[in-house]
Design an enzyme around this catalytic site. Structure first.
Site, PDB file in Angstrom:
ATOM      1  N   GLU A 176       0.812  -1.233   0.000  1.00  0.00           N
ATOM      2  CA  GLU A 176       0.000   0.000   0.000  1.00  0.00           C
ATOM      3  C   GLU A 176       0.838   1.273   0.000  1.00  0.00           C
ATOM      4  O   GLU A 176       0.792   2.063   0.966  1.00  0.00           O
ATOM      5  CB  GLU A 176      -0.947   0.032   1.210  1.00  0.00           C
ATOM      6  CG  GLU A 176      -1.978  -1.056   1.236  1.00  0.00           C
ATOM      7  CD  GLU A 176      -2.913  -0.981   2.442  1.00  0.00           C
ATOM      8  OE1 GLU A 176      -2.923   0.058   3.130  1.00  0.00           O
ATOM      9  OE2 GLU A 176      -3.618  -1.967   2.697  1.00  0.00           O
ATOM     10  N   GLU A 377      -4.918  -8.707   0.887  1.00  0.00           N
ATOM     11  CA  GLU A 377      -5.516  -8.386   2.197  1.00  0.00           C
ATOM     12  C   GLU A 377      -7.021  -8.226   2.041  1.00  0.00           C
ATOM     13  O   GLU A 377      -7.488  -7.546   1.110  1.00  0.00           O
ATOM     14  CB  GLU A 377      -4.982  -7.056   2.767  1.00  0.00           C
ATOM     15  CG  GLU A 377      -3.601  -7.126   3.350  1.00  0.00           C
ATOM     16  CD  GLU A 377      -3.138  -5.797   3.951  1.00  0.00           C
ATOM     17  OE1 GLU A 377      -3.991  -4.988   4.363  1.00  0.00           O
ATOM     18  OE2 GLU A 377      -1.915  -5.586   3.992  1.00  0.00           O
TER      19      GLU A 377
HETATM   20  O1  IFM Z   1      -3.595  -3.035   9.339  1.00  0.00           O
HETATM   21  C1  IFM Z   1      -3.613  -2.531   8.038  1.00  0.00           C
HETATM   22  C2  IFM Z   1      -2.467  -3.107   7.230  1.00  0.00           C
HETATM   23  O2  IFM Z   1      -1.240  -2.859   7.830  1.00  0.00           O
HETATM   24  C3  IFM Z   1      -2.458  -2.514   5.844  1.00  0.00           C
HETATM   25  N1  IFM Z   1      -3.750  -2.625   5.225  1.00  0.00           N
HETATM   26  C4  IFM Z   1      -4.900  -2.208   5.978  1.00  0.00           C
HETATM   27  C5  IFM Z   1      -4.894  -2.885   7.331  1.00  0.00           C
HETATM   28  C6  IFM Z   1      -6.134  -2.474   8.149  1.00  0.00           C
HETATM   29  O3  IFM Z   1      -6.125  -1.111   8.383  1.00  0.00           O
END
Ligand code: IFM
Length: 482
Positions: A176, A377
């Site tokens: 990200e 994710e």
């Molecule tokens: O916890 C974070 C992660 O580190 C990166 N993506 C989003 C998740 C939830 O906020």
């Protein structure tokens, strides 16, 4: 919250394409603790989290889940869970305490042992090389605002690839980059806490350049693993039909999605509408050489999906998905709620249907340039107690995961809206309740409850649900080959 009951485990198990990967994901700073052992240097997040008022509940990541000392227990949990793959991140400042120079062998040893333990447990390692924790010494030299950080990153990646390249099955260069650039340098709600608004955009370009150089370094080390990147994608729509909302929705889409995906997948930055072009000027000045470096062939494209966004023109809110920032009110747009969806603990809309349409829009935009997609994710926090006496009944998380998996499998399956997208796998965010950045311990995303005082791990019902899914899939596969 109100979400529809999701599809059953048996139904989902019947939708998995051959070779589909089920995994869980974590990140070093959020779980490891042990921030000052074995020669690790401080990171931008160590410094940011120490500043008063930056972390909602004042939590500290100094111990977090103590994963550094309990990785054996956590791997045993994953083995019980039955996942194919574990996505973890490496702390750059464990390996290069001040972000440059030779490797700190003790730091590398930790990840070397972790990799071997995973392989011995039959779990395929996916290593993220940068998940937001920039070595503090580099941050003091400008961090990702400085072009030199891209080169430093590639040097660090070369050290990691030389040591682990014979065993890591999948590499993620950056996690990200949008969050680091916008929440970290633009709005100041994440490390390093800069509030530069559009002047943060060099941090976009330098991260992407670092990605390209890192891919080259991994390949130069003849590492065996597949290589990708993990971008957060938030599907964007305008709140109203008017010109201004449309223009601001386009601007937001450029800012959070396209200025990351376009250069990685096509080798050029998107051309913003004339009226907002001056804001993106710095990206338009990038050299052709840089764009060639950024545009590396990728084996997979990682998508982190959490929520869609509805945008209206005009300032007027302080709220960002990661926390409050008065800088938000200075922007020419704001986020509008989705009354039709339930929300997570963070207030994020629960909108699994947008995941399929997101993949459709990626394929429409990038066509053949879109590599096979990995959901790197997906998950949700819900209000949950700090202490439990037994299995936590987190039905809302089960419905969330079943809904998202069901939608993405149906969308990419035969006859689905994104049937032409090759979907490789799905990683739940996250294995353990952890240090959720600026929200500290106040937002729990884990399949496993963690008591941050005793460090006791207690699997939640969602853990057993994910385990039953992986078992149902395995028995189907056995049935097919019998
Ligand atoms: O916890 C974070 C992660 O580190 C990166 N993506 C989003 C998740 C939830 O906020």
């Amino acid at each position: 919250m109100t979400v529809q009951a999701g599809p059953t485990v048996e139904h989902l198990a019947g939708l998995f394409p051959a070779g589909f990967i089920l995994g869980v994901a974590t990140a070093a700073f959020q779980i490891e603790g042990s921030l000052d052992v074995d020669g690790r240097g401080p990171s931008s997040w160590d410094a940011f989290a120490e500043k008063p008022g930056t972390i909602t509940d004042g939590a500290s990541a100094a111990v977090a889940c103590d994963h550094y000392n309990r990785s054996g227990e956590d791997i045993a949990l994953m083995r019980e869970l039955g996942v194919d793959s574990y996505r973890f991140s490496l702390s750059w400042s464990r390996i290069q305490p001040d972000g440059r120079g030779p490797a700190n062998e003790q730091g590398l040893d930790f990840y070397d042992r972790l990799t071997d333990k995973l392989l011995a447990a039959g779990i395929s390692p996916m290593a993220t090389l940068f998940h937001w924790d920039t070595p503090l010494a580099l941050e003091h030299d400008g961090g990702w605002l400085s072009r030199a950080t891209a080169g430093r990153f590639a040097d660090y990646v070369a050290l990691v690839a030389a040591r682990l390249g014979d065993r890591i099955a999948q590499w993620v260069t950056l996690n990200e980059p949008v969050s680091v650039a916008l929440q970290g340098y633009g709005l100041g709600v994440h490390a390093p806490g800069r509030r530069l608004l559009f002047d943060a955009l060099p941090a976009v370009h330098h991260q992407l350049l670092g990605h390209g150089l890192a891919v080259q370094a991994i390949r130069a080390a003849r590492a065996i693993g597949r290589i990708g990147v993990a971008n957060m994608h938030a599907p964007v729509s305008p709140a109203g039909a008017g010109f201004k909302d449309g223009l601001m929705a386009t601007t937001f889409d450029l800012l959070v999605n396209r200025i990351f995906a376009d250069p990685l997948l096509t080798g050029s930055y998107p051309t913003p509408p004339l009226l907002v072009r001056p804001w993106f000027k710095v990206l338009g000045n990038a050299s052709d050489d840089d764009m060639r470096v950024i545009h590396q062939p990728l084996d997979f494209y990682g998508v982190n999906y959490y929520y869609p966004v509805r945008i209206a023109a005009g300032g007027g809110t302080h709220s960002t998905p990661a926390g409050d920032s008065e800088m938000m009110a200075k922007l020419p747009f704001h986020l509008v709620p989705f009354p039709e969806y339930g929300v997570t603990g963070f207030g994020w809309p629960v909108a699994p249907d947008h995941l399929g349409t997101l993949l459709r829009s990626l394929k429409d935009r990038y066509g053949q340039a879109l590599p096979p997609v990995m959901i790197t994710e997906s998950g949700a926090s819900f209000p949950e107690p700090a202490r439990v006496t037994g299995t936590l009944r987190d039905q809302d998380r089960i419905e969330y995961l079943a809904g998202h998996l069901g939608h993405v499998l149906a969308a990419t399956g035969p006859g689905g809206i994104a049937h032409d997208v090759e979907l490789l796998g799905y990683y739940v965010w996250t294995l353990l309740d952890n240090f959720e950045w600026a929200a500290g311990f106040s937002q729990r995303f884990g399949l496993v409850h963690v008591d941050f005082e005793t460090l006791q791990r207690t699997p939640k019902e969602s853990f057993y649900w994910y385990r039953s899914l992986s078992r149902a899939r395995r028995s189907r596969l056995r049935g097919q080959t019998a």
